[in-house]
Structures are given as C-alpha cells and as structure tokens.
Design an enzyme around this catalytic site. Structure first.
Site, PDB file in Angstrom:
ATOM      1  N   HIS A 323       0.808  -1.217   0.000  1.00  0.00           N
ATOM      2  CA  HIS A 323       0.000   0.000   0.000  1.00  0.00           C
ATOM      3  C   HIS A 323       0.843   1.270   0.000  1.00  0.00           C
ATOM      4  CE1 HIS A 323      -3.292  -2.735   1.043  1.00  0.00           C
ATOM      5  NE2 HIS A 323      -4.098  -1.762   0.669  1.00  0.00           N
ATOM      6  N   GLY A 324       2.033   1.224   0.526  1.00  0.00           N
ATOM      7  CA  GLY A 324       2.833   2.440   0.535  1.00  0.00           C
ATOM      8  C   GLY A 324       4.176   2.236   1.200  1.00  0.00           C
TER       9      GLY A 324
END
Length: 471
Positions: A323-324
């Site tokens: 996700h990041g």
C-alpha cells in the site's frame, strides 16, 4: 484525469461513441489508444514503464510456453519478476529503504552523509504490476496459455477503467473478454449505469464530504481530542470505503457499458464478523492475489500452526508494504496479520459462545459486526496517520472526557452514511449485490432519482483525488 471530473466524462463520451460503432479489432485499438492517453494525462513519461512491462511479459509468456526445460521456463519467469518488481522497487521503495537504512545506522552512532533523490511515484504502478505478474506466474504454473496477439495483451495490461486503482484482474478472466467480440446488451447498460451512479454517490457524497474531518485529524493530531478523534476515525473508515469502492464501482460500470465484466472488489466489508471474513469482502482482488501468489506458495496452512502464523504475518506485512512505502503501512499490515492469527486461536472458543437459537445467533452476529468494525477502525488509524508517532498522540487524546468538539462531523457522518448502511443491510440479507435492479420499476426509479439528486445537490464542491491513486 480523475473519474470525478468533467474532463473524464467528456473523454469517456467520445471514446464510447466511437467504441459503439467500431468492430472488435478496431475497438481494441481504440481501447489501447484511449488507455495510454488516459494514463498519459498524469505523466506521459511513465507510459514507458507500462510499455516495457507489457513487452517483457508478452515475450516471457511466449518463451515460457516454448521452453524445453524447467530451467529455461524458470529463467523467463525470473526475468519477468526482476523487470516488474525492479521497476516497482526503484520507483516506490528505493527512497524508503535507503532512508530507513540511514536512520538505522544513526541509532548505532553511524551518520553517513547520504541524500536520496525524490522519485515521483507513477500512479497505479502497484496495480498494473501485480496484474501483469499474475499472467506470467500462471503461465509458468501451467494454468494459462500465453496469448500471441500483442494488441490484446497490451489492452489487458492497460485497460483504462481499472488501470490505476484496480480491481487487479487475472488474465484468465479479462484476457478472453479482450480477445472475443463483445455484444452489449440492455441488461449490461442497466447494470453499468447503476454501478456508475452508485460509485459516484460513494465518492462525491460519502467519501468527499467526510474527507475534511479525517484530514483535519490526521494533519493536526495534537488538536483533536475526545469525540473529534472518535468521529475522525469513523469518518476515515467510511471515507476510504466510499472512495475506493466507489472507484471500483465506477470502473465496473464503465466496463459493463463496453461489454466487459470485471471482478467484484468489495462485498459490504463493514458487515464482516471477523478478520478472515473482512478480507473476503475488502479489496478482494488484492486479498486473493496475496493468497494465491504469496500465502499459498509460502506453505499456507500446511506446515503446522506456527508456520501458518508465520505465513499469515509475512503475507500481511507485504500487503501493508504494497500500500505504501512508509512504516505506518507496515504497522497496518502487521496489525491485520496479528488479528488474523488471534482469530485462529480464538475460533474454537468463539464457536462455544455462539447461541443455539436463531434470535440469539442474530444478536451474536450483530455484536460481532459492531465489535469487529471498531477493531478495523484501529487499523485505519494506523493506515491514515502521517507518521507512527501520531498514533499514541491520537490514542491518548481519544480518552479526553471533556472534549465534545466533533458534533458537526458526527451529524454529517450519520446523514451520509445511513443510506449506504441501509442499502448494505438489504444486499446482505438478499445475498444479491445488484438487488436494487430487481425492485419494482416505480421503487427503482425513485431510488435512482434520489441517488442522482444526492450527487448533484449533496456532492462535495471540493474534488478530492482517489486515495488509492497513491498506491
């Protein structure tokens, strides 16, 4: 080019008008040109990454099918993995891991004078990388025959409705739809129109109206106290759902109008009763991808209890990192890995607590839904913070009994979330994700009109970018 912009509406109307009058092959040419134009509106330079991934995986797929030995097939798979994960690693994770290493060295007294170039993150790179990787992995496993039509494969990789934020499609599902002539029926148009309408409601009415409250809390955690923290977390939970599932609904609706059927990505996730149930409902295309290409290859639940827990934790940690490139995403993945493991431990005990009567089971299920929603909200706090250091600040401020600011946010949340909750309860009870389309015509038209006018008159005047574009 955002879905919630007049530019996209104009773009799609032009593309769809041409699409409707062209034959199959010309439609695919149009889709590829439109997809590259759509992506190039963010930054045309990153089209080279999509094209490189497309060329490498197209050739690797063919070479794997022609290879005479397992060693050769493995070499082409490794080439595909190295190309795709290499690009993802450089553009998304290079700075994160480099800065983390420097910080780690600083804790032992070493302070290297190293500065890292800030690399622009290509929008949607995590989505199309996982999509094209599934193609070569499935060919390597013998589960899929490679296509020899480069145009069809390029459309599969870059299909614009789901290019930048999913769902992450499998070649076995989407590629045959690209290869075959498509016939658009009245039912497809009805279904597509409803999905688009519902998606815009989720985005501009639900998500964008709640965004200021969650953003204020995350931007200034020291100023949020008591009710403002609680409502801010609730607002973010509903915002991220409305934002991401709204995008998925619009993507599915646009695809349906063009004769495609792309996978369902959300199935009322906040009606989940436990973490396993949640991941069968939330971001289904990612959770099934992680299951099939990471969790099961690691051994799944076949190696005993502790190996199962290890595999769950590794899968969710990497899912969080997907996700990041930030530690709070890693922490979010670890949190979900932890509660998945805890749920496995507690399942026998919970089974004994389940009442025997039908009424008792309904009450128990309702309590589980409410309880697990709050567990999920703890995870969203980890997901949404700007830094892990903000988590103890917000958790401490949450228990300030004198702070009642946040009543406006609470009222806004109730007003905009209630229609979605009612719709979700109806879908859950009927078991039909498109139940609205089966209502009597007068009721259906009234519902469509209410959703349309809510978008027009209650939609946020501020246009917010979709949250998952950053991944």
């Amino acid at each position: 080019m955002l879905f919630n912009s007049f530019a996209f509406v104009g773009f799609f109307l032009i593309v769809y008008s041409l699409y409707a009058i062209l034959r199959h092959r010309a439609q695919n040419v149009l889709l590829l040109v439109a997809s590259y134009f759509f992506y190039g509106c963010w930054d045309w330079r990153f089209l080279s990454l999509i094209f490189a991934s497309t060329v490498v995986d197209y050739l690797c797929g063919i070479r794997m099918s022609e290879a005479g030995s397992a060693r050769s097939r493995r070499a082409y798979l490794l080439l595909s993995l190295a190309t795709n994960l290499g690009m993802l690693g450089v553009f998304k994770y290079f700075g994160f891991f480099g800065e983390s290493l420097v910080a780690l060295l600083g804790t032992v007294g070493l302070e290297p004078d190293v500065r890292f170039v800030q690399i622009i993150l290509p929008v949607g790179i995590s989505f199309y990388t996982f999509q094209t990787l599934s193609y070569t992995i499935d060919i390597y496993r013998g589960q899929l025959a490679p296509t020899r039509d480069f145009l069809n494969f390029a459309v599969f990789v870059a299909f614009f409705p789901q290019l930048v934020a999913g769902p992450i499609e499998r070649a076995a599902h989407l590629l045959p739809q690209v290869e075959k002539a498509r016939r658009i029926t009245y039912d497809m148009v009805r279904e597509g129109a409803w999905l688009i309408l519902l998606g815009y409601f989720k985005k501009v009415v639900l998500a964008d109206n709640l965004a200021p409250f969650s953003q204020q809390m995350f931007d200034h955690p020291d100023r949020a106290h008591g009710l403002a923290v609680l409502v801010g977390v609730y607002a973010f939970a509903l915002q991220i759902y409305g934002d991401f599932s709204g995008y998925s609904d619009i993507a599915r609706g646009i695809s349906r109008l063009m004769g495609f059927d792309i996978m369902l990505n959300f199935r009322m996730p906040y009606l989940a009763t436990n973490p396993s149930d949640f991941w069968r409902r939330w971001h289904i295309s990612l959770s099934t991808w992680l299951r099939d290409y990471l969790y099961i290859p690691l051994g799944g639940n076949r190696g005993g209890t502790w190996r199962t827990y290890r595999n769950l934790m590794l899968t969710m940690l990497l899912g969080g990192l997907w996700h990041g490139a930030a530690w709070h995403f890693v922490a979010w993945g670890a949190f979900h890995g932890g509660i998945l493991c805890a749920h496995r431990v507690m399942t026998p005990m919970l089974a004994q607590l389940t009442p025997g009567s039908e009424a008792g089971r309904r009450l128990w299920r309702g309590a589980c839904v409410v309880g697990f929603f709050h567990v999920t909200c703890i995870g969203w706090l980890l997901f949404g913070v700007r830094s892990l250091a903000d988590v103890p600040t917000l958790m401490g401020n949450l228990f300030d009994p004198l702070a009642l600011n946040g009543r406006v946010a609470l009222l806004t949340l109730v007003v905009f979330a209630t229609p979605m909750l009612v719709l979700h309860l109806f879908k859950e009870r009927s078991g039909d994700m498109l139940a609205v389309r089966r209502w009597p015509l007068p009721v259906r038209m009234a519902a469509y009109s209410m959703v349309f006018f809510a978008i027009v008159f209650c939609g946020s005047a501020t246009r917010h970018e979709f949250i998952y574009f950053q991944f």
